[in-house]
Design a protein around this motif. Structure first.
Motif, PDB file in Angstrom:
ATOM      1  N   HIS A   1     -81.875 -39.671  80.520  1.00 25.75           N
ATOM      2  CA  HIS A   1     -81.900 -39.809  79.380  1.00 25.75           C
ATOM      3  C   HIS A   1     -82.010 -39.087  78.585  1.00 25.75           C
ATOM      4  O   HIS A   1     -81.324 -38.881  77.321  1.00 25.75           O
TER       5      HIS A   1
ATOM      6  N   SER B   1     -86.537 -49.200  76.910  1.00 25.07           N
ATOM      7  CA  SER B   1     -84.848 -49.196  77.313  1.00 25.07           C
ATOM      8  C   SER B   1     -84.019 -48.517  76.448  1.00 25.07           C
ATOM      9  O   SER B   1     -84.069 -48.360  75.231  1.00 25.07           O
TER      10      SER B   1
ATOM     11  N   ARG C   1     -77.744 -46.014  68.546  1.00 28.40           N
ATOM     12  CA  ARG C   1     -76.743 -47.157  67.258  1.00 28.40           C
ATOM     13  C   ARG C   1     -76.487 -46.526  66.302  1.00 28.40           C
ATOM     14  O   ARG C   1     -75.575 -46.894  65.625  1.00 28.40           O
TER      15      ARG C   1
ATOM     16  N   HIS D   1     -71.669 -48.282  82.173  1.00 30.19           N
ATOM     17  CA  HIS D   1     -73.308 -48.946  82.169  1.00 30.19           C
ATOM     18  C   HIS D   1     -73.378 -49.735  82.512  1.00 30.19           C
ATOM     19  O   HIS D   1     -74.275 -50.424  83.585  1.00 30.19           O
TER      20      HIS D   1
ATOM     21  N   GLY E   1     -85.922 -53.801  78.312  1.00 28.03           N
ATOM     22  CA  GLY E   1     -86.071 -54.262  76.918  1.00 28.03           C
ATOM     23  C   GLY E   1     -85.685 -55.732  76.617  1.00 28.03           C
ATOM     24  O   GLY E   1     -86.852 -55.927  74.909  1.00 28.03           O
TER      25      GLY E   1
ATOM     26  N   SER F   1     -83.692 -58.362  76.695  1.00 24.08           N
ATOM     27  CA  SER F   1     -82.732 -58.732  77.280  1.00 24.08           C
ATOM     28  C   SER F   1     -82.158 -59.342  78.356  1.00 24.08           C
ATOM     29  O   SER F   1     -82.903 -59.513  79.346  1.00 24.08           O
TER      30      SER F   1
ATOM     31  N   TYR G   1     -76.289 -60.073  78.611  1.00 23.61           N
ATOM     32  CA  TYR G   1     -76.525 -59.250  77.462  1.00 23.61           C
ATOM     33  C   TYR G   1     -75.338 -58.086  77.213  1.00 23.61           C
ATOM     34  O   TYR G   1     -74.288 -58.390  76.473  1.00 23.61           O
TER      35      TYR G   1
ATOM     36  N   ARG H   1     -71.330 -56.940  75.006  1.00 25.73           N
ATOM     37  CA  ARG H   1     -70.857 -56.560  74.303  1.00 25.73           C
ATOM     38  C   ARG H   1     -69.663 -55.397  74.730  1.00 25.73           C
ATOM     39  O   ARG H   1     -69.145 -54.476  74.078  1.00 25.73           O
TER      40      ARG H   1
HETATM   41  C1  HEM Z   1     -81.292 -47.178  85.789  1.00 25.12           C
HETATM   42  C2  HEM Z   1     -80.536 -47.143  84.989  1.00 25.12           C
HETATM   43  C3  HEM Z   1     -80.564 -48.113  83.680  1.00 25.12           C
HETATM   44  C4  HEM Z   1     -80.703 -49.289  83.804  1.00 25.12           C
HETATM   45  C5  HEM Z   1     -81.225 -50.400  84.649  1.00 25.12           C
HETATM   46  C6  HEM Z   1     -80.328 -49.599  82.680  1.00 25.12           C
HETATM   47  C7  HEM Z   1     -80.922 -51.048  82.087  1.00 25.12           C
HETATM   48  C8  HEM Z   1     -79.988 -51.964  80.768  1.00 25.12           C
HETATM   49  C9  HEM Z   1     -80.266 -52.861  80.056  1.00 25.12           C
HETATM   50  C10 HEM Z   1     -80.953 -54.142  81.267  1.00 25.12           C
HETATM   51  C11 HEM Z   1     -80.298 -52.616  79.134  1.00 25.12           C
HETATM   52  C12 HEM Z   1     -79.551 -54.600  77.907  1.00 25.12           C
HETATM   53  C13 HEM Z   1     -81.300 -53.775  77.063  1.00 25.12           C
HETATM   54  C14 HEM Z   1     -82.509 -54.795  77.820  1.00 25.12           C
HETATM   55  O1  HEM Z   1     -83.050 -55.608  77.961  1.00 25.12           O
HETATM   56  O2  HEM Z   1     -83.196 -53.376  78.635  1.00 25.12           O
HETATM   57  C15 HEM Z   1     -80.128 -51.477  78.344  1.00 25.12           C
HETATM   58  C16 HEM Z   1     -79.438 -51.196  77.654  1.00 25.12           C
HETATM   59  C17 HEM Z   1     -78.908 -49.716  77.117  1.00 25.12           C
HETATM   60  N1  HEM Z   1     -78.822 -49.002  77.934  1.00 25.12           N
HETATM   61 FE1  HEM Z   1     -79.637 -48.681  79.627  1.00 25.12          FE
HETATM   62  N2  HEM Z   1     -79.807 -49.042  81.787  1.00 25.12           N
HETATM   63  C18 HEM Z   1     -79.887 -47.601  82.791  1.00 25.12           C
HETATM   64  C19 HEM Z   1     -79.977 -46.373  81.714  1.00 25.12           C
HETATM   65  C20 HEM Z   1     -79.445 -45.943  81.153  1.00 25.12           C
HETATM   66  C21 HEM Z   1     -78.953 -44.725  80.401  1.00 25.12           C
HETATM   67  C22 HEM Z   1     -79.295 -43.807  81.494  1.00 25.12           C
HETATM   68  C23 HEM Z   1     -78.709 -45.004  79.619  1.00 25.12           C
HETATM   69  C24 HEM Z   1     -78.548 -43.208  78.262  1.00 25.12           C
HETATM   70  C25 HEM Z   1     -78.804 -43.292  77.132  1.00 25.12           C
HETATM   71  C26 HEM Z   1     -79.229 -46.064  78.152  1.00 25.12           C
HETATM   72  C27 HEM Z   1     -78.531 -46.465  77.649  1.00 25.12           C
HETATM   73  C28 HEM Z   1     -78.572 -47.766  77.306  1.00 25.12           C
HETATM   74  C29 HEM Z   1     -78.426 -48.778  75.400  1.00 25.12           C
HETATM   75  C30 HEM Z   1     -77.373 -47.595  74.929  1.00 25.12           C
HETATM   76  C31 HEM Z   1     -78.642 -49.322  75.713  1.00 25.12           C
HETATM   77  C32 HEM Z   1     -78.343 -50.575  74.720  1.00 25.12           C
HETATM   78  C33 HEM Z   1     -76.515 -50.750  74.736  1.00 25.12           C
HETATM   79  C34 HEM Z   1     -76.188 -52.566  73.614  1.00 25.12           C
HETATM   80  O3  HEM Z   1     -77.376 -52.895  73.315  1.00 25.12           O
HETATM   81  O4  HEM Z   1     -75.257 -52.308  73.958  1.00 25.12           O
HETATM   82  N3  HEM Z   1     -78.720 -46.857  79.996  1.00 25.12           N
HETATM   83  N4  HEM Z   1     -79.398 -51.051  79.920  1.00 25.12           N
END
Ligand code: HEM
Length: 255
Positions: free
Chosen positions: A50, A119, A127, A213, A228, A230, A235, A239
């Motif tokens: 991250h 998250s 953003r 992703h 986070g 959602s 979700y 997007r």
């Molecule tokens: C174990 C790895 C990961 C999992 C299980 C994961 C899971 C998720 C999930 C479920 C969401 C939806 C929002 C929520 O409810 O949390 C999310 C959003 C997001 N994640 Fe990950 N994520 C992972 C890794 C990463 C990494 C490495 C990044 C890099 C920065 C990242 C960036 C984001 C971003 C920017 C969003 C927002 C997307 C949007 O609003 O369109 N994630 N993630």
């Protein structure tokens, strides 16, 4: 004994004050920030990945700002120089997501309690890249608490012109009313066309990021809600079809 000279290094070195690699890069400070990790076998990896994303996001923001300003100034070659780098980093970030699936679903399930409500959804720079590029529709409720410094940062971005706007202004100034005419010309020497393609390289890589992703997340947590708050994969799927420059995609249908 091997010397620099043996490798031909000396001849290319410019005389300058001695600078040590580690201090030049502030490695102690940088790597100290990677030490605070959850007590879990995948904790360090998770944090580092991250952090690496955020460092690249910072660079992308810097380059996008410069590219936007170049477009406003009409210095198209400079904008293209910046956008080429952005696309290179964008593609790197899509590939970087592959590393996530080296965490097993069981590994992530046991890591999850350590993450609390943290998250990627709360990534301000992510953003900001959306806003600066031109994707502004959905607001940032839930991303940054109202009144916080992060919210102020995002609101600042919304007041600034986007890259998409800078391109529209450039087209107008150069007398292009309908970009479809530009595309029809297909002229390889058109700098305006080159910018359109460079913008699409950025947009396409980001669209690929969203899909990659979402897939990695589905593989790790299935259809569980996200940390986070959602719905998780649902979700993210909602997007997937977002675009920074929708008009540049739409004109392809009109050709
Ligand atoms: C174990 C790895 C990961 C999992 C299980 C994961 C899971 C998720 C999930 C479920 C969401 C939806 C929002 C929520 O409810 O949390 C999310 C959003 C997001 N994640 Fe990950 N994520 C992972 C890794 C990463 C990494 C490495 C990044 C890099 C920065 C990242 C960036 C984001 C971003 C920017 C969003 C927002 C997307 C949007 O609003 O369109 N994630 N993630």
């Amino acid at each position: 004994m091997t010397t620099h000279q043996d490798h031909g290094v000396e001849s290319t070195m410019v005389a300058s004050p001695a600078v040590e690699y580690g201090s030049f890069l502030h490695l102690d400070a940088l790597l100290a920030a990677t030490q605070q990790v959850p007590d879990h076998p995948d904790g360090r990896f998770f944090v580092l990945v991250h952090q690496a994303f955020e460092i690249w996001f910072e660079l992308i923001l810097h380059e996008l700002e410069a590219a936007r300003d170049d477009l406003f100034a009409g210095t198209v070659p400079d904008a293209l120089y910046r956008l080429r780098r952005v696309a290179g980093v964008d593609r790197l970030l899509v590939t970087q997501l592959d590393t996530l699936t080296t965490i097993s679903p069981a590994g992530f399930a046991s890591l999850r309690p350590h993450l609390g409500t943290a998250s990627g959804f709360q990534s301000i720079r992510y953003r900001e890249i959306e806003y600066l590029s031109g994707l502004r529709g959905r607001g940032h409720a839930g991303v940054a608490p109202p009144g916080s410094a992060d919210a102020a940062r995002l609101e600042g971005r919304l007041r600034e012109p986007s890259l998409a706007e800078a391109y529209r202004v450039l087209l107008r100034r150069r007398g292009v009313g309908d970009p479809v005419r530009l595309l029809r010309s297909g002229r390889p020497d058109s700098d305006l066309l080159a910018v359109a393609e460079a913008l699409l390289d950025h947009d396409e890589a980001w669209a690929a990021w969203r899909m990659r992703h979402a897939l990695a997340v589905e593989r790790l947590i299935g259809h569980k809600p996200g940390t986070g708050g959602s719905s998780g994969v649902e979700y993210l799927r909602s997007r997937r079809d977002e675009r920074f420059f929708p008009e540049l995609w739409e004109i392809r249908t009109r050709l």
